[in-house]
Design a protein around this motif. Structure first.
Motif: not given
Length: 187
Positions: A62-70, A72-85
């Motif tokens: 599975v394609l995932m992104m490792w990113r920091h979420r301020f 919750i102040d944690r590094w996590v794996w997430e699926l790509p995605g975002g808000y609909l325009d």
């Protein structure tokens, strides 16, 4: 219900006042009354719909992104995605987000599930797609989106959820749906 009939357990909304209205969220306070007559104010957050994609390759990764979420102040794996325009089709948004955030273009898009992440306070439809395969593009990745992109084996996803490496509602719900489909031989 359309007939004007109320169910015994239905809450009564006496009004709702907007506290803050921005491009990405509307925060309001609703004046609600419970069936037993207790009345109180409830915060309500209305957020644009989001679309995300579970891209699975031929090696069952599975394609995932490792990113920091301020928040919750944690590094996590997430699926790509975002808000609909505004007026954007969810599948188009999901595919666009995968390419912008990861540099991979999904080959196919199938709607997997739709859910609301926190119905007691937030109204935000989340639409999760399943993509089989992807092609790498020359898209320059945005350093603001993720520290790194990874292809994670599906067989290790449940352990990553249990270990707290995958915590976002969309990622967890979508990945568990994929694991269920795989377990029931629907994937």
């Amino acid at each position: 219900m359309g007939t004007g009939m109320r169910r015994a357990s239905e809450w009564t909304i006496h009004g709702e006042r907007i506290i803050d209205d921005t491009r990405r969220a509307v925060l309001s306070v609703a004046d609600v009354e419970l069936p037993d007559g207790v009345r109180f104010e409830q915060y309500v957050l209305r957020v644009p719909a989001a679309a995300m994609v579970i891209v699975v390759d031929d090696a069952d990764r599975v394609l995932m992104m490792w990113r920091h979420r301020f928040i919750i102040d944690r590094w996590v794996w997430e699926l790509p995605g975002g808000y609909l325009d505004p007026d954007e089709e969810p599948a188009a948004c999901a595919a666009r987000e995968v390419e912008e955030e990861t540099g991979w273009r999904p080959r196919s898009m199938t709607r997997l599930l739709t859910f609301q992440p926190m119905v007691g306070t937030i109204d935000q439809p989340n639409i999760v797609y399943l993509a089989r395969g992807a092609d790498q593009t020359s898209t320059t990745l945005d350093v603001n989106e993720a520290e790194r992109i990874g292809w994670l084996p599906i067989d290790g996803i449940r352990q990553r959820i249990d270990d707290g490496e995958i915590v976002g509602a969309g990622s967890v719900a979508g990945l568990l749906a994929v694991l269920l489909a795989k377990a029931t031989r629907q994937l």
